[in-house]
Each structure stands twice: as C-alpha cells, then as structure tokens.
Design a protein around this motif. Structure first.
Motif, PDB file in Angstrom:
ATOM      1  N   ILE A   1       2.066  48.089  70.914  1.00 24.89           N
ATOM      2  CA  ILE A   1       0.973  48.894  70.349  1.00 24.89           C
ATOM      3  C   ILE A   1       1.431  49.508  69.033  1.00 24.89           C
ATOM      4  O   ILE A   1       2.373  50.313  68.991  1.00 24.89           O
ATOM      5  CB  ILE A   1       0.536  50.004  71.341  1.00 24.89           C
ATOM      6  CG1 ILE A   1       0.037  49.376  72.644  1.00 24.89           C
ATOM      7  CG2 ILE A   1      -0.530  50.884  70.702  1.00 24.89           C
ATOM      8  CD1 ILE A   1      -1.140  48.432  72.502  1.00 24.89           C
ATOM      9  N   GLY A   2       0.775  49.123  67.960  1.00 26.00           N
ATOM     10  CA  GLY A   2       1.177  49.573  66.631  1.00 26.00           C
ATOM     11  C   GLY A   2       0.842  51.018  66.333  1.00 26.00           C
ATOM     12  O   GLY A   2       1.586  51.705  65.627  1.00 26.00           O
ATOM     13  N   LEU A   3      -0.278  51.505  66.864  1.00 24.74           N
ATOM     14  CA  LEU A   3      -0.710  52.882  66.617  1.00 24.74           C
ATOM     15  C   LEU A   3      -1.253  53.468  67.910  1.00 24.74           C
ATOM     16  O   LEU A   3      -2.123  52.881  68.552  1.00 24.74           O
ATOM     17  CB  LEU A   3      -1.796  52.912  65.526  1.00 24.74           C
ATOM     18  CG  LEU A   3      -2.439  54.275  65.245  1.00 24.74           C
ATOM     19  CD1 LEU A   3      -1.409  55.261  64.672  1.00 24.74           C
ATOM     20  CD2 LEU A   3      -3.619  54.132  64.275  1.00 24.74           C
ATOM     21  N   HIS A   4      -0.730  54.622  68.288  1.00 23.42           N
ATOM     22  CA  HIS A   4      -1.176  55.318  69.491  1.00 23.42           C
ATOM     23  C   HIS A   4      -1.786  56.651  69.067  1.00 23.42           C
ATOM     24  O   HIS A   4      -1.125  57.476  68.435  1.00 23.42           O
ATOM     25  CB  HIS A   4       0.017  55.560  70.426  1.00 23.42           C
ATOM     26  CG  HIS A   4      -0.367  56.101  71.756  1.00 23.42           C
ATOM     27  ND1 HIS A   4       0.519  56.779  72.572  1.00 23.42           N
ATOM     28  CD2 HIS A   4      -1.549  56.085  72.426  1.00 23.42           C
ATOM     29  CE1 HIS A   4      -0.098  57.138  73.688  1.00 23.42           C
ATOM     30  NE2 HIS A   4      -1.345  56.724  73.615  1.00 23.42           N
ATOM     31  N   LEU A   5      -3.046  56.845  69.400  1.00 22.73           N
ATOM     32  CA  LEU A   5      -3.763  58.071  69.069  1.00 22.73           C
ATOM     33  C   LEU A   5      -3.912  58.906  70.332  1.00 22.73           C
ATOM     34  O   LEU A   5      -4.294  58.381  71.388  1.00 22.73           O
ATOM     35  CB  LEU A   5      -5.141  57.734  68.487  1.00 22.73           C
ATOM     36  CG  LEU A   5      -5.112  56.826  67.254  1.00 22.73           C
ATOM     37  CD1 LEU A   5      -6.508  56.331  66.913  1.00 22.73           C
ATOM     38  CD2 LEU A   5      -4.494  57.549  66.058  1.00 22.73           C
ATOM     39  N   ILE A   6      -3.604  60.184  70.245  1.00 24.01           N
ATOM     40  CA  ILE A   6      -3.724  61.045  71.422  1.00 24.01           C
ATOM     41  C   ILE A   6      -4.508  62.312  71.093  1.00 24.01           C
ATOM     42  O   ILE A   6      -4.587  62.736  69.934  1.00 24.01           O
ATOM     43  CB  ILE A   6      -2.341  61.415  72.016  1.00 24.01           C
ATOM     44  CG1 ILE A   6      -1.493  62.205  71.004  1.00 24.01           C
ATOM     45  CG2 ILE A   6      -1.599  60.175  72.489  1.00 24.01           C
ATOM     46  CD1 ILE A   6      -0.188  62.745  71.599  1.00 24.01           C
ATOM     47  N   HIS A   7      -5.091  62.891  72.148  1.00 31.51           N
ATOM     48  CA  HIS A   7      -5.810  64.165  72.011  1.00 31.51           C
ATOM     49  C   HIS A   7      -5.488  65.037  73.210  1.00 31.51           C
ATOM     50  O   HIS A   7      -4.632  64.694  74.037  1.00 31.51           O
ATOM     51  CB  HIS A   7      -7.319  63.919  71.851  1.00 31.51           C
ATOM     52  CG  HIS A   7      -7.916  63.101  72.938  1.00 31.51           C
ATOM     53  ND1 HIS A   7      -8.222  63.603  74.183  1.00 31.51           N
ATOM     54  CD2 HIS A   7      -8.252  61.781  72.989  1.00 31.51           C
ATOM     55  CE1 HIS A   7      -8.744  62.656  74.937  1.00 31.51           C
ATOM     56  NE2 HIS A   7      -8.760  61.526  74.241  1.00 31.51           N
TER      57      HIS A   7
END
Length: 468
Positions: free
Chosen positions: A28-34
């Motif tokens: 996974i190249g980019l992991h976005l979290i909130h």
C-alpha cells in the motif's frame, strides 16, 4: 502485446506475493487515517509491541467527529474529544503527519489527500473509510478497509486481498444542462443496483468522464462503493496531470516528466480485456433524486416514485420497506416533496467546484421559511478558497449557514443531525435509515445544485426551473 487494464497493471506492480489463502499480499503506497477507525488499530499494535515501519506513507486528519460550528477544545462531546486525543497521541508516538483543526490543511480525508497532491496515478491507497474509492479518480486503486486491516497496513504496509474482476462502465455524450457528476453516478447505481458491483472494480470510461474535471470525477468514484464495487477508477489523462502539477506533494521538475511518462503507461490498453462492459448514453441522464433507503432507489426528478409492480421481484421487499419508512407513496411525484434540512458538503460534494456551482444558484435568492440550510466546506483549504472568492458571502446573504470543515451531516457523528422525522435534501452519499443522525430521519440524495434548489423553494425542485 499487452491487453491489461490499469487495475491489472497497478495490482501487478504492488504485488508482494501470493498468500497460502490465495489472496495477494499487496503493498500500500499511501495509508490515510482518521479518528474513528484508527484508535483500536493503534491499540492492537501496542498490544503486540509493534511500531509503524513506514510512517512517511501514512497521513492523518480529523473529520468525522469534528463539530462544524464550535471547534474549541475540549470538544463538548467527551467521546469525540477522547477520539481526537487518541489520534493526536498516536500520530505523535509513531511520527505520522497529522493535519489537526486549525493547521490550515485539516478536512475530510478524501478531500485533503487529492488537494495536496498526495493522491497520484498508479498508487495503491487504503483508508478505514468506505469512500476511499474517491481516489480512483486519479487512476489509483483505492480501498476502504476495516479496523483490523488498518492495523495490518500500519504494521506491515500491506493488505491481503483477493484480486477483483474489472467491469468497464462507459458513458458517452454531453450531459444536459442541470445534470452533474452526482446525477451520473446515481443513475449508474440505479440501473446496476447496490450489489451490481460486488466482486468488481469499476473502470469509468467514455467521453462523458473525459469531459469532466477532476473534482467531478472524484464524485463519481466516491460512490462506486455504493454500487457494490470494491473500488472505482478513471484512467489518468491531461486533466489529471494539470490538476496535480504544482501541488504540495506532486513530483517536481525532471521528476514530474518521469512521473507523467509512467502514469501514461498505466492507462488501460486499447484492447484491454474486461470481465464485463456496460454502456450508457449521457443524454438519457436527468437530475436525479433518491426516494428510498438505498442509493439505488433513485429516479429522475420529473419521474414518479416507482410502484411495486415496476420493480424486479428481488427488489420489491426493500421497496415496500422504503415506502413505509420514507412515507412516500408509490406512483406519486418526487418533485414537490417538502424538505426540512438542506446540506451541501461531504467527501462526495464538498469541494471548491461544488461550492462555486452551488453559489451560482444561491445568488440573489433566499432560503425558504422553515428550512435549515447549511454549507460545509470539505477542508480548511476549500473554506479559505471559497472565502477568497466571496462564495461565503453569497451563501450567507441567501440565508445559508456557513460552517467549518468536516464530514458534518453526511453521517452525523458530530452535532449536525436530523431531528425526528425531518427530511433532508443532501449532497452526501448514503440515504440509509438513520444515516443522518435521527433513527427516523429521511434523506434524499441529490447534486449540490439540486440541494440549493430545494433550499430556496422548500421542496424537491428541478434545478432547471431556476435556470430560466
């Protein structure tokens, strides 16, 4: 000679190996979290004594629980404040970039990543949020994931996934006046159903999508998940590159030229093999409104609500449920339905182009008596840009509330909620029972300009009537 789709190429480029289960271990190249799906994932890491090995590939923001009126800390909602603190502490502990409220770059996760150039063609992207499919508009393969998978990506930068089939959805022609990207995707979901895409990635193709700007394309891909698809994407082109060039994280100088050359090579081959192909005519798409309790229960604004007899056998039970819940009669017109609340915002339609178009229809008009109407920018940058263009003044003069950035009433994990049996005209993406904060509240999905039309007339209105 290659006969691969973009999906095939990106999947292959990110394959680490094939697991004994038959699933692919995908980098996974980019992991976005909130703040909502990450606290438990970080706790799982802590329990196992694990660290985040690639913190530079993870980006965090707060969006779901953020109030859009009073954002002073501590937040009035103690649970929301606790979630906010967890994210602050976890990102600090693991060295993860965090866009907090007031940073100038906070906002809905699927708005801030594209606007900063974090989202790029050829990427694999994951986020603990259903609407991660949004990022496919750039020619990325983007997956919404669950909390345990958030843990997996934090710990290993990989996901275990089964490879999808690819369905090409082609829409050709020029959209009618008053018809927007939101209407296109609602029309597709109406025709194919909420389960039509199960097991598929949707490739959106054809002249209609080619004519769309990037933010319209994001609207389409955002709701691919509502049609059952695991992800949706559009091949990158000059529109994509023009949008990205010069953004914070976009490649620079010679790196830019190399990147564009690579992105071009990822486009689906002309003779790519698809598992299915479906073609639509743009001229047949009207301003669309949902009447029921799934995004597939939609109709053109001038059509009557369908009767049970018009439904396929397997859709009749949920149609009956929808009539009862929505208190709308089969065969009756949707146009003229009274609304109580009008909401423009969300990761589907909270970007600057959405607000510009909405402001055109709000200018010189007034919100109808008894209607609560508010505009929620998708990010702090969108808000700043809108204010620089005077859009906030247009909205406020028309009687709309102008809010801070956040998810707001899309899912109501914040103070923005429906009350009782209120009906909402919403530019968001889901009309499930209770979705907007009231267990009996009702949601009608539509484009931002249709929401404006409803706000100023107090009822569902064909926005084309305001164009005369």
């Amino acid at each position: 000679m290659s006969k691969n789709t973009l999906f095939d190429k990106v999947w292959s480029a990110h394959t680490v190996g094939v697991l004994p289960s038959g699933q692919t271990q995908l980098f996974i190249g980019l992991h976005l979290i909130h703040e909502v799906t990450s606290p438990q994932a970080f706790a799982m890491l802590r329990d196992r004594g694990l660290k985040v090995p690639y913190p530079e590939r993870t980006v965090a923001t707060v969006d779901h629980i953020v109030p859009t009126e009073d954002q002073s800390r501590p937040l009035a909602d103690s649970l929301a404040e606790e979630m906010m603190q967890h994210l602050e502490n976890n990102t600090k502990e693991h060295g993860i970039r965090f866009y907090k409220v007031g940073s100038g770059s906070q906002g809905i996760v699927h708005v801030i990543a594209p606007e900063q150039g974090l989202t790029q063609p050829g990427m694999t992207i994951a986020c603990g949020d259903s609407h991660t499919s949004t990022h496919g508009a750039f020619g990325a393969i983007a997956f919404g994931i669950g909390t345990s998978q958030v843990r997996d990506v934090l710990a290993s930068q990989t996901l275990a996934l089964g490879k999808l089939k690819v369905r090409k959805i082609e829409v050709n022609g020029t959209l009618q006046s008053g018809v927007y990207a939101k209407d296109v995707i609602l029309h597709i979901i109406r025709k194919l159903g909420v389960k039509g895409g199960v097991g598929y990635a949707y490739e959106f193709a054809g002249t209609t999508f080619e004519q769309m700007d990037m933010e319209a394309r994001m609207t389409v891909c955002n709701m691919a998940i509502e049609g059952g698809a695991r992800c949706g994407y559009i091949n990158p082109d000059r529109v994509t590159y023009d949008y990205l060039q010069g953004r914070d994280f976009a490649p620079k100088d010679a790196d830019w030229d190399r990147a564009v050359a690579w992105w071009e090579s990822l486009r689906s081959d002309k003779d790519a093999q698809y598992d299915d192909v479906i073609v639509f005519d743009a001229a047949e798409i009207a301003p669309t409104v949902t009447w029921g309790i799934t995004p597939a229960q939609g109709i053109g604004v001038n059509e009557p609500i369908p009767t049970v007899a018009q439904m396929p056998e397997d859709e009749r039970a949920i149609a009956e449920e929808a009539y009862q819940y929505m208190d709308l009669a089969p065969g009756a017109p949707i146009i003229g339905t009274k609304v109580d609340v009008c909401f423009v915002g969300s990761c589907t339609n909270g970007r600057i182009t959405d607000l510009r178009e909405a402001a055109k229809f709000a200018a010189g008009k007034q919100v109808a008596t008894g209607v609560k109407a508010f505009i929620v920018p998708g990010s702090e940058r969108v808000k700043k840009q809108a204010e620089a263009e005077g859009l906030d003044v247009v909205f406020k003069n028309a009687g709309f509330e102008w809010r801070e950035a956040g998810c707001s009433m899309c899912l109501a994990m914040n103070p923005d909620k429906l009350v009782g049996r209120q009906i909402s005209a919403s530019s968001s993406n889901r009309n499930f029972k209770g979705r907007q904060g009231s267990s009996s509240g009702r949601t009608l999905l539509m484009s931002p300009v249709m929401v404006i039309a409803a706000a100023v007339t107090g009822k569902v209105t064909d926005v084309r009537e305001l164009m005369a």
